[in-house]
Each structure stands twice: as structure tokens, then as C-alpha cells.
Design a protein around this motif. Sequence first.
Motif, short mmCIF file in Angstrom:
data_model
loop_
_atom_site.label_atom_id
_atom_site.label_comp_id
_atom_site.label_asym_id
_atom_site.label_seq_id
_atom_site.Cartn_x
_atom_site.Cartn_y
_atom_site.Cartn_z
N ASP A 38 0.84 -1.22 0.00
CA ASP A 38 0.00 0.00 0.00
C ASP A 38 0.86 1.25 0.00
OD1 ASP A 38 -0.75 0.52 3.51
OD2 ASP A 38 0.90 -0.56 2.61
N LYS A 39 2.18 1.06 0.12
CA LYS A 39 3.11 2.19 0.09
C LYS A 39 4.25 1.85 -0.87
CE LYS A 39 2.30 3.56 4.95
NZ LYS A 39 1.30 2.53 5.29
N ILE A 40 4.36 2.54 -1.97
CA ILE A 40 5.36 2.16 -3.00
C ILE A 40 6.78 2.47 -2.52
CG2 ILE A 40 5.39 4.35 -4.29
CD1 ILE A 40 5.47 0.64 -5.67
N MET A 91 -0.48 -3.14 6.85
CA MET A 91 -1.17 -2.31 7.81
C MET A 91 -2.49 -1.74 7.27
SD MET A 91 0.21 -2.60 10.56
CE MET A 91 1.64 -3.50 11.15
N ARG A 92 -3.23 -2.58 6.62
CA ARG A 92 -4.56 -2.20 6.18
C ARG A 92 -5.56 -3.28 6.61
NH1 ARG A 92 -5.07 2.95 3.42
NH2 ARG A 92 -2.92 3.48 2.84
N ILE A 93 -6.76 -2.85 6.96
CA ILE A 93 -7.79 -3.82 7.33
C ILE A 93 -8.35 -4.45 6.06
CG2 ILE A 93 -10.06 -4.09 8.39
CD1 ILE A 93 -9.20 -1.83 10.32
N ILE A 107 -3.72 -15.44 5.56
CA ILE A 107 -3.18 -15.60 6.91
C ILE A 107 -2.34 -14.38 7.27
CG2 ILE A 107 -3.21 -18.12 6.74
CD1 ILE A 107 -0.27 -18.15 6.34
N ASN A 108 -2.14 -14.20 8.57
CA ASN A 108 -1.43 -13.03 9.07
C ASN A 108 -0.48 -13.45 10.18
OD1 ASN A 108 -0.92 -10.17 9.44
ND2 ASN A 108 -2.15 -10.27 11.30
N ILE A 109 0.60 -12.70 10.32
CA ILE A 109 1.52 -12.89 11.44
C ILE A 109 1.41 -11.69 12.36
CG2 ILE A 109 3.52 -11.86 10.23
CD1 ILE A 109 5.23 -14.04 11.69
N TYR A 140 -5.53 -17.21 10.79
CA TYR A 140 -6.34 -16.88 9.63
C TYR A 140 -6.91 -15.48 9.82
CZ TYR A 140 -6.07 -21.69 7.95
OH TYR A 140 -5.62 -22.89 7.48
N VAL A 141 -7.06 -14.78 8.74
CA VAL A 141 -7.65 -13.44 8.77
C VAL A 141 -9.16 -13.56 8.60
CG1 VAL A 141 -7.78 -11.23 7.53
CG2 VAL A 141 -5.56 -12.31 7.93
N ASP A 142 -9.89 -12.90 9.53
CA ASP A 142 -11.35 -12.86 9.39
C ASP A 142 -11.79 -11.40 9.43
OD1 ASP A 142 -12.21 -13.90 12.83
OD2 ASP A 142 -11.29 -12.07 12.04
N SER A 143 -13.08 -11.18 9.62
CA SER A 143 -13.59 -9.81 9.52
C SER A 143 -13.21 -8.97 10.74
CB SER A 143 -15.11 -9.82 9.36
OG SER A 143 -15.68 -10.52 10.45
N GLY A 144 -12.79 -9.67 11.81
CA GLY A 144 -12.33 -8.93 12.97
C GLY A 144 -10.86 -8.57 12.85
N ILE A 145 -10.31 -7.91 13.85
CA ILE A 145 -8.88 -7.58 13.84
C ILE A 145 -8.16 -8.54 14.78
CG2 ILE A 145 -7.15 -5.84 14.44
CD1 ILE A 145 -8.66 -5.30 11.87
N1 LIG Z 1 -9.79 -8.11 8.41
C1 LIG Z 1 -8.54 -8.09 8.94
N2 LIG Z 1 -7.59 -7.31 8.38
C2 LIG Z 1 -6.33 -7.31 8.91
C3 LIG Z 1 -6.02 -8.09 10.04
C4 LIG Z 1 -7.05 -8.91 10.60
O1 LIG Z 1 -6.84 -9.65 11.59
N3 LIG Z 1 -8.29 -8.87 10.02
N4 LIG Z 1 -4.74 -8.03 10.60
C5 LIG Z 1 -4.10 -6.75 10.30
C6 LIG Z 1 -2.84 -6.37 10.91
N5 LIG Z 1 -3.08 -5.35 11.94
C7 LIG Z 1 -2.55 -5.61 13.16
O2 LIG Z 1 -2.72 -6.66 13.69
C8 LIG Z 1 -3.72 -4.11 11.69
C9 LIG Z 1 -3.36 -3.38 10.58
C10 LIG Z 1 -3.96 -2.16 10.30
C11 LIG Z 1 -4.93 -1.64 11.13
C12 LIG Z 1 -5.56 -0.31 10.79
O3 LIG Z 1 -6.29 0.26 11.60
N6 LIG Z 1 -5.28 0.17 9.56
C13 LIG Z 1 -5.94 1.42 9.02
C14 LIG Z 1 -5.07 2.23 8.08
C15 LIG Z 1 -3.67 2.40 8.60
C16 LIG Z 1 -2.88 3.23 7.58
O4 LIG Z 1 -3.50 3.94 6.78
O5 LIG Z 1 -1.65 3.14 7.61
C17 LIG Z 1 -7.14 1.00 8.17
O6 LIG Z 1 -6.99 -0.05 7.45
O7 LIG Z 1 -8.10 1.76 8.18
C18 LIG Z 1 -5.30 -2.35 12.27
C19 LIG Z 1 -4.69 -3.59 12.55
C20 LIG Z 1 -4.01 -6.59 8.78
N7 LIG Z 1 -5.36 -6.53 8.33
#
Ligand SMILES: Nc1nc2c(c(=O)[nH]1)N[C@@H](CN(C=O)c1ccc(C(=O)N[C@@H](CCC(=O)O)C(=O)O)cc1)CN2
Length: 190
Positions: A38-40, A91-93, A107-109, A140-145
Motif C-alpha cells: 500500500d506504500k510504493i 497495515m490495512r484492514i 493468513i497473518n503474522i 487466519y484473517v477474518d472480519s475482525g482484527i
Molecule cells: N480483516 C482483517 N484485516 C487485517 C487483520 C485482521 O486480523 N483482520 N490483521 C491486520 C494487521 N493489523 C494488526 O494486527 C492491523 C493493521 C492495520 C490496522 C488499521 O487500523 N489500519 C488502518 C489504516 C492504517 C494506515 O493507513 O496506515 C485501516 O486499514 O483503516 C489495524 C490492525 C491486517 N489486516
Amino acid sequence: MPTRLAIFASGTGSNFVAIADAIANDQLDAQIEVLVVDKINAPVVQRAAERNIPVFHLKYKDFATKELAEAALVTELQKYAVELIALAGFMRIITGTLLATYPNKIINIHPSLLPAFPGRHGIDDALAAQVSQTGVTIHYVDSGIDSGTIIAQQAVTIEPTDTITTLATKIHALEHVLYPATLAKLISHN
Ligand SMILES: Nc1nc2c(c(=O)[nH]1)N[C@@H](CN(C=O)c1ccc(C(=O)N[C@@H](CCC(=O)O)C(=O)O)cc1)CN2
Ligand SMILES: NCC(=O)N[C@@H]1O[C@H](COP(=O)([O-])[O-])[C@@H](O)[C@H]1O
């Protein structure tokens, strides 16, 4: 046939390098088809260039919503016939658009023993909480964080003398072993 992998990253790329090295050393039957960023200007982009791995820059600001951005990303991932997505400091949801297209394939670490210390500052939060141990989680990545099903976890001890630097060093060293090993197990079971 090697599993067709996409790595998503936003930063340094040490986990990207660890996965690429595991593949190069025949420890992981996969191929990194594309790096999504998301960042070049993220340093991970250079790590991919050094390995002739294609980079796709997902420009979120060019889209009205995250979902529309992910719809464009799906089109790109399908060009590479990606089978598995590994987030490595991305670092994006992730929204339902990608989750629905790749069910149980993302998947996520995370640098803590989830469910403890979720979010973007897992290492700092564990140190600040003065707990005696923290660690690394792959899930595993789901709709939660950071709420998805846990695939693997390993702990590290926090010593009284630990600083954010020494603790982060221990965490990252563990990540660079655990992520490739966990990916290898997932791929061998599928
Ligand atoms: N649906 C999911 N997405 C993501 C997960 C997850 O478990 N479910 N893990 C994250 C990683 N993460 C930390 O654990 C995390 C990353 C980013 C954010 C966040 O609030 N991001 C903002 C934007 C940030 C930016 O612009 O730099 C956003 O997306 O609005 C929270 C937690 C990866 N994704
Ligand atoms: N919330 C998710 C999160 O904090 N992920 C963390 O980002 C770092 C990326 O490092 P890298 O760019 O060197 O691989 C890693 O420590 C990873 O656990």
C-alpha cells in the motif's frame, strides 16, 4: 506444483525475505507470484526488486472505498492465479471483498500471543504491560482484527532488562522461523 503465493506488506519486509529465502532453500514448496504493497516507498519493494518478484501497488486513495480497492486487487491477484495470501506487516484492514474471494486462504503474522495485545503495536503493548512473556501468532484473517483462528503460536520470555529493541529483535528472529515453517505445514496439508 508449488503453491502460488501473494505476500502483502507495508514496511521493512524481513518476513517477506524470510519466506523468499525458505523457498530458495527448498524449505517451502511455494512461489511468490506477487508482492502487494500500500506504500510504493516501503523498503519491502526493494527486497522484491532484488528477487525479480512483481510488485503491485494498491493505491487506496484512488478508490472511494476499501471494497472497491480490493475489487481491483482481486482482478490483479487472479492474473497471477494466486492460491494463498500471506500478510506480512500489512497495515490495512482486509474487508469482506477479499475475504469472500479467498475464504480461509488469507493468513497473518502478529507479534504477540493473541488474543493478548492485538492491533498495530503488539510488541510495545506487551513491554508496557510488564508481562513475563509474549510471542508470535500466525492466524487466519477474518472480519475482525487479529481475531481469526490461530494456526500457530510460540512464546518468548520478556527479561527485566529487555528494551523495545531487544524484545523486537527476539520477536522478529522467531517470526522468521515460525512463518516459513507454518506456511510449509499448511501447504503440505493441502
Ligand atoms: N480483516 C482483517 N484485516 C487485517 C487483520 C485482521 O486480523 N483482520 N490483521 C491486520 C494487521 N493489523 C494488526 O494486527 C492491523 C493493521 C492495520 C490496522 C488499521 O487500523 N489500519 C488502518 C489504516 C492504517 C494506515 O493507513 O496506515 C485501516 O486499514 O483503516 C489495524 C490492525 C491486517 N489486516
Ligand atoms: N498487526 C500486525 C503486525 O504488527 N505485524 C508485524 O509487522 C512486522 C512486519 O515486519 P517486516 O516488514 O520486517 O516483515 C512484523 O513484526 C509483524 O508481526
